[in-house]
Design an enzyme around this catalytic site. Structure first.
Site, PDB file in Angstrom:
ATOM      1  N   ASP A   3       0.867  -1.166   0.000  1.00 53.85           N
ATOM      2  CA  ASP A   3       0.000   0.000   0.000  1.00 53.85           C
ATOM      3  C   ASP A   3       0.916   1.232   0.000  1.00 53.85           C
ATOM      4  OD1 ASP A   3      -2.347   1.685   0.559  1.00 53.85           O
ATOM      5  OD2 ASP A   3      -1.523   1.821   2.584  1.00 53.85           O
ATOM      6  N   ASP A  25      -0.223   5.159   1.023  1.00 49.36           N
ATOM      7  CA  ASP A  25      -0.527   6.079   2.121  1.00 49.36           C
ATOM      8  C   ASP A  25      -0.373   5.397   3.473  1.00 49.36           C
ATOM      9  OD1 ASP A  25      -1.066   8.239   0.553  1.00 49.36           O
ATOM     10  OD2 ASP A  25      -3.118   8.530   1.248  1.00 49.36           O
TER      11      ASP A  25
END
Length: 247
Positions: free
Chosen positions: A20, A22
């Site tokens: 991922d 963020d």
């Protein structure tokens, strides 16, 4: 950092590393730390590295830089609904907001108890809708205020449940610090596992139920007899960095 499922004991060039962005490789909606970027570019050499994010291509490049984005094996944007390989778009899902959904989200926005609002509340991306009551153009300080307020008031969790109840053919999940992602049922991050074969190490910061990383966690747990995997639920890029130094 919470190590959810420790299962990997093998040579790293045989492993698929999924990240991922963020809260995992960068601060939320911010650029990657330059020291970490230098480390990551060296670390990813001769490894199978994939990005899996709710963001679109432009936001991802803004955050991690063009070098990382082009050097990963694939970048799964919009929760895997837009797939890029070496900078080229190779697949996308056409999903456009309907008038009914737009009106429903606007009503939720107007009823929100959060009063401090900015612009870009509804963001149409390839394959998904990103919705934020505070607005995606909020300054960093306001973002932090909303995030702390939402942890106590659980507005985003409430909105996700409302959307899924009103539109049973859609899924909604919490992403980042201020928004939710809305997409057709089943078109979540877990879809990337359909084409990634072999053992996986996944890094995410929203691995809890309701988070947009959770579908990957849920599916890997269902498939534990079919493949080896490890899931790291991290709080920030420093935790990711610490773990990668040991791999």
């Amino acid at each position: 950092m919470v190590l959810l499922v420790p299962k990997i004991k093998m040579v790293t060039n045989k492993i698929n590393f999924l990240f991922d962005i963020d809260g995992t490789l960068t601060p939320s909606r911010s650029k990657i730390d330059m020291r970490f970027k230098d480390f990551f570019l060296k670390w990813m050499q001769n490894k199978s590295v994939y990005l899996v994010t709710g963001s679109d291509k432009e936001k991802t490049i803004e955050q991690v830089g063009i070098e990382i984005w082009q050097k990963v094996k694939k970048s799964y944007q919009s929760c895997g609904n837009a797939v890029y390989e070496k900078g080229n778009l190779i697949r996308k899902l056409d999903f456009i907001i309907t008038e009914k959904l737009e009106k429903y989200l606007t009503d939720l926005l107007n009823k929100s108890l959060w009063q401090e609002k900015y612009s870009v509340h509804i963001d149409q991306r390839i394959g998904l809708i990103n919705f934020s009551t505070i607005g995606r153009n909020c300054p960093t300080e306001a973002r932090k205020r909303y995030y702390e307020w939402d942890k106590k008031n659980k507005e985003r969790e409430f909105i996700c449940k409302k959307v899924e109840k009103e539109f049973p053919f859609l899924e909604a999940s919490i992403g980042g610090e201020i928004s939710i992602d809305i997409y057709p049922k089943g078109k979540n991050k877990a879809q990337v596992l359909d084409e990634i074969i072999g053992p996986i190490i996944f890094f995410g910061d929203r691995c809890e139920e309701g988070g947009n990383d959770y579908p990957i966690v849920q599916r890997l747990n269902r498939e534990e007899k079919k493949r080896e995997y490890t899931i790291y639920n991290v709080s920030n890029f420093n935790e990711t960095w610490e773990i990668l130094r040991k791999i």
